[in-house]
Design a protein around this motif. Structure first.
Motif, PDB file in Angstrom:
ATOM      1  N   GLU A 168       7.492   1.429  -1.121  1.00 48.79           N
ATOM      2  CA  GLU A 168       6.240   1.918  -0.891  1.00 48.79           C
ATOM      3  C   GLU A 168       5.424   2.427  -2.302  1.00 48.79           C
ATOM      4  N   LEU A 171       4.576  -0.898  -4.462  1.00 48.19           N
ATOM      5  CA  LEU A 171       3.357  -1.471  -3.921  1.00 48.19           C
ATOM      6  C   LEU A 171       2.026  -0.807  -3.998  1.00 48.19           C
ATOM      7  N   PHE A 211       2.537 -10.878  -2.951  1.00 47.15           N
ATOM      8  CA  PHE A 211       3.282  -9.554  -2.862  1.00 47.15           C
ATOM      9  C   PHE A 211       2.888  -8.929  -1.349  1.00 47.15           C
ATOM     10  N   GLN A 212       2.073  -8.972  -0.912  1.00 47.51           N
ATOM     11  CA  GLN A 212       1.897  -8.561   0.469  1.00 47.51           C
ATOM     12  C   GLN A 212       2.679  -9.186   1.588  1.00 47.51           C
ATOM     13  N   LEU A 215       6.340  -7.592   0.163  1.00 49.96           N
ATOM     14  CA  LEU A 215       6.791  -6.286   0.246  1.00 49.96           C
ATOM     15  C   LEU A 215       6.220  -5.537   1.443  1.00 49.96           C
ATOM     16  N   LEU A 255      -4.675  -2.667  -0.334  1.00 53.78           N
ATOM     17  CA  LEU A 255      -4.155  -4.153  -0.833  1.00 53.78           C
ATOM     18  C   LEU A 255      -5.295  -5.239  -0.124  1.00 53.78           C
TER      19      LEU A 255
END
Length: 342
Positions: A168, A171, A211-212, A215, A255
């Motif tokens: 976490e 991110l 990345f979303q 992760l 994000l």
């Protein structure tokens, strides 16, 4: 004369090299984590009471014997290695028989680079044992290893929870760095320097979406685990997982807001570039219209025929210049008037 060949030194079955063990630790309440070799880890696992401390083994999957070593000595579920062989890199944590299986990812993010490096970590967790496995070095493990003494871990699930918190944090740092980079692009946009900003924003948006997907934990698997946890999982750990879910949701919302902001900036840049192109095209059109009277009159007077007006007039050239200038001024006034009305 017979020469004697030196005897080759045979490696023991379970050295660190053969087992692929990178880190091994034994945790007990109130005692500092104890580093273990492969042979010591096997011996501690066989001798320790079921409710006293836990083992953490971090192995390198590039060693061919690492999976067999874990299965033979620690009864790690074969389904865990099947998941690894399938090559699924999506972040998730789910129940696997009476154990927990988690997939975490670590990335190295640089907004100015066109690609980002990532490494996947597979975790198998049960009461008294945590196994983490990887092919490439994972920064999550290195950061956690540096904080083992201050964390004072008492259970295997606490180690897993701390790894989730580390991801976490990764991110969250990505969102923070991307926000700063987008702020710089927005400042350049306000100063009308938009030459390469659109392509940079497009590359950054694609990277953040990747990345979303990489992760963000799978919500279905996480909610199934929270609603139907294994019998050995403490209620406090389930509550920690709920809190982790809420915190991760906040980061994912940030994000999502950042990607939406990038999309709006892309649209703004596209509209400005379109407006600039329209102005350039209009300027070229006005220049063409202004040159039209000159071309028409020059075409008429350039005809090699008789009866050309003002041919014998001493002031004919000046009169033609004045006539062309008048037509050009009238045409330019009409064109600029139309531009002001647009």
């Amino acid at each position: 004369m017979i020469q004697r060949q030196p005897l080759t030194i045979q490696k023991p079955d379970f050295t660190d090299d053969v087992a692929g063990l990178i880190y091994g630790y034994f945790f007990q309440s109130g005692v500092a984590p104890q580093p273990l070799s492969a042979q010591q880890a096997c011996r501690v696992w066989q001798q320790k009471p079921a409710d006293e401390g836990f083992l953490w083994l971090h192995v390198n999957l590039s060693h061919a014997a690492s999976a067999r070593w874990l299965q033979n000595n620690f009864s790690v579920d074969e389904l865990f290695f099947d998941e690894i062989q399938q090559g699924s890199h999506t972040t998730r944590i789910e129940r696997q028989n009476e154990a927990l299986m988690a997939v975490l990812n670590d990335v190295i993010f640089d907004p100015r680079e066109s690609s980002a490096q990532n490494a996947t970590l597979w975790i198998w967790c049960q009461a008294g044992l945590v196994v983490s496995a990887r092919f490439k070095p994972v920064g999550l493990i290195e950061r956690l290893k540096g904080k083992l003494d201050e964390l004072a871990l008492n259970s295997s699930t606490e180690l897993l929870t701390n790894l989730l918190v580390e991801q976490e944090t990764v991110l969250e740092q990505i969102v923070r760095q991307a926000n700063l980079y987008v702020d710089q692009i927005e400042e350049r946009l306000l100063s009308h320097h938009i030459k390469s900003n659109r392509s940079e924003l497009g590359r950054l948006r694609r990277m953040l979406l990747r990345f979303q997907r990489l992760l963000a934990p799978e919500p279905a698997a996480l909610f199934r685990l929270i609603n139907r946890p294994p019998a050995w999982l403490d209620r406090e750990v389930v509550q920690d997982l709920r809190q982790f879910t809420e915190e991760f949701t906040v980061v994912l919302n940030d994000l999502t807001g950042l990607t939406e902001r990038i999309r709006l900036l892309q649209e703004e840049i596209a509209s400005r570039q379109l407006e600039q192109s329209n102005r350039t095209l209009f300027t070229l059109t006005v220049i063409t219209v202004l040159a039209l009277p000159v071309n028409i009159i020059a075409g008429f007077f350039g005809m090699n025929v008789g009866g050309i007006p003002l041919a014998n007039n001493h002031h004919g050239f000046i009169l033609l210049v004045l006539l062309v200038t008048l037509f050009t001024c009238v045409t330019g006034w009409l064109a600029l008037r139309r531009r002001d009305k647009m």
